[in-house]
Design a protein around this motif. Sequence first.
Motif, PDB file in Angstrom:
ATOM      1  N   ILE A 110       1.023  -1.165  -0.049  1.00 12.64           N
ATOM      2  CA  ILE A 110      -0.054   0.183  -0.145  1.00 12.64           C
ATOM      3  C   ILE A 110       1.037   1.372  -0.092  1.00 12.64           C
ATOM      4  N   SER A 111       0.616   2.036  -0.815  1.00 14.36           N
ATOM      5  CA  SER A 111       1.455   3.419  -0.755  1.00 14.36           C
ATOM      6  C   SER A 111       0.402   4.686  -0.914  1.00 14.36           C
ATOM      7  N   SER A 112       1.092   5.757  -0.667  1.00 10.91           N
ATOM      8  CA  SER A 112       0.207   7.217  -0.462  1.00 10.91           C
ATOM      9  C   SER A 112       1.273   8.249  -1.119  1.00 10.91           C
ATOM     10  N   ASN A 113       0.924   9.043  -2.091  1.00 10.52           N
ATOM     11  CA  ASN A 113       1.758  10.142  -2.405  1.00 10.52           C
ATOM     12  C   ASN A 113       1.868  11.129  -1.164  1.00 10.52           C
ATOM     13  N   ILE A 170       4.658  14.556   2.627  1.00  7.05           N
ATOM     14  CA  ILE A 170       4.978  15.333   3.823  1.00  7.05           C
ATOM     15  C   ILE A 170       6.369  15.164   4.183  1.00  7.05           C
ATOM     16  N   GLN A 171       7.120  13.927   3.659  1.00  5.29           N
ATOM     17  CA  GLN A 171       8.456  13.856   4.137  1.00  5.29           C
ATOM     18  C   GLN A 171       9.338  15.032   3.573  1.00  5.29           C
ATOM     19  N   TRP A 172       9.092  15.556   2.384  1.00  4.58           N
ATOM     20  CA  TRP A 172       9.978  16.485   1.788  1.00  4.58           C
ATOM     21  C   TRP A 172       9.440  17.971   2.270  1.00  4.58           C
ATOM     22  N   TYR A 173       7.921  17.946   2.766  1.00  3.60           N
ATOM     23  CA  TYR A 173       7.594  19.003   3.582  1.00  3.60           C
ATOM     24  C   TYR A 173       8.662  19.195   4.722  1.00  3.60           C
ATOM     25  N   LEU A 174       8.641  18.250   5.466  1.00  6.54           N
ATOM     26  CA  LEU A 174       9.399  18.243   6.617  1.00  6.54           C
ATOM     27  C   LEU A 174      11.001  18.202   6.538  1.00  6.54           C
ATOM     28  N   GLY A 179      -4.767  27.807  -4.060  1.00  3.49           N
ATOM     29  CA  GLY A 179      -5.044  26.295  -3.642  1.00  3.49           C
ATOM     30  C   GLY A 179      -4.149  25.484  -4.454  1.00  3.49           C
ATOM     31  N   GLU A 180      -3.114  25.815  -4.868  1.00  2.00           N
ATOM     32  CA  GLU A 180      -2.500  24.811  -5.790  1.00  2.00           C
ATOM     33  C   GLU A 180      -1.991  23.368  -4.938  1.00  2.00           C
ATOM     34  N   MET A 181      -2.406  22.387  -5.624  1.00  2.00           N
ATOM     35  CA  MET A 181      -2.146  21.110  -5.175  1.00  2.00           C
ATOM     36  C   MET A 181      -1.134  20.407  -5.840  1.00  2.00           C
ATOM     37  N   SER A 182      -0.355  19.402  -5.368  1.00  6.95           N
ATOM     38  CA  SER A 182       0.448  18.530  -5.949  1.00  6.95           C
ATOM     39  C   SER A 182       0.133  17.804  -7.208  1.00  6.95           C
ATOM     40  N   ALA A 196      -1.257  12.019  -7.668  1.00  8.03           N
ATOM     41  CA  ALA A 196      -2.631  11.494  -7.168  1.00  8.03           C
ATOM     42  C   ALA A 196      -2.505  11.290  -5.698  1.00  8.03           C
ATOM     43  N   GLY A 197      -3.291  12.009  -4.926  1.00  8.69           N
ATOM     44  CA  GLY A 197      -3.596  12.064  -3.489  1.00  8.69           C
ATOM     45  C   GLY A 197      -2.363  12.853  -3.047  1.00  8.69           C
ATOM     46  N   GLY A 198      -1.910  13.822  -3.766  1.00  6.66           N
ATOM     47  CA  GLY A 198      -0.887  14.681  -3.362  1.00  6.66           C
ATOM     48  C   GLY A 198      -1.514  15.835  -2.156  1.00  6.66           C
ATOM     49  N   LEU A 199      -0.466  16.542  -1.589  1.00  8.03           N
ATOM     50  CA  LEU A 199      -1.057  17.531  -0.785  1.00  8.03           C
ATOM     51  C   LEU A 199      -1.126  19.018  -1.233  1.00  8.03           C
ATOM     52  N   ILE A 200      -1.792  19.963  -0.770  1.00  9.45           N
ATOM     53  CA  ILE A 200      -1.594  21.219  -1.228  1.00  9.45           C
ATOM     54  C   ILE A 200      -0.131  21.821  -1.039  1.00  9.45           C
ATOM     55  N   ARG A 201       0.251  22.678  -1.853  1.00  7.43           N
ATOM     56  CA  ARG A 201       1.663  23.107  -1.747  1.00  7.43           C
ATOM     57  C   ARG A 201       2.076  24.261  -0.954  1.00  7.43           C
ATOM     58  N   TRP A 202       1.026  25.062  -0.795  1.00 11.28           N
ATOM     59  CA  TRP A 202       1.258  26.624  -0.203  1.00 11.28           C
ATOM     60  C   TRP A 202       2.292  26.240   1.106  1.00 11.28           C
TER      61      TRP A 202
END
Length: 179
Positions: free
Chosen positions: A45-48, A53-57, A124-127, A130-136
Amino acid sequence: MSALLKLALAFDWLSTRLGKIAAWAVLLAALISAGNAFIRYGFDISSNAWLEIQWYLFAGMVMLGAPVVLKLNEHVRVDIIYGKLKGNGPVYVDLFGLIFFLLPVMALLSYLSWPLFLSMFESGEMSGNAGGLIRWPAMLLLPLGFGLMFLQGLAEIIKRICYLQGTFEMDTHYEKPVQ
């Protein structure tokens, strides 16, 4: 000058607190990375979002941690001349670098990154994944981090001037890193 020194110490306090957040981001990123790998290879199972979130951190680690690195005098510098200087020589070199390199670059990068953040926030730019996060939130770390580096640079200038005036004690000892 005592009011400026108090301001510099307030910037030090802020950098230290945000540096602790950056340190916790390291642990959190490592745990998320390990958990993500375990789930991906153990359960297929995987989630983008977990990957992003790892590169956000990581962005948080760098942008919030850099000012405390400057405060602790652990930043990168060119050792060709600096390590050979005696007395107040290193303090003058630091002042020159802070005033003519660090502050202008951090001000420029803060200025240039702010509109990018605003654009992402407003749209409200999104990644694109698929399943990515908001970028701001990640983009906010750029002007915030550069601004914090600018403030810490001001603090370092104030502390060095006070040191040269004899009104502030600081450790000017520099030890070249082992490479």
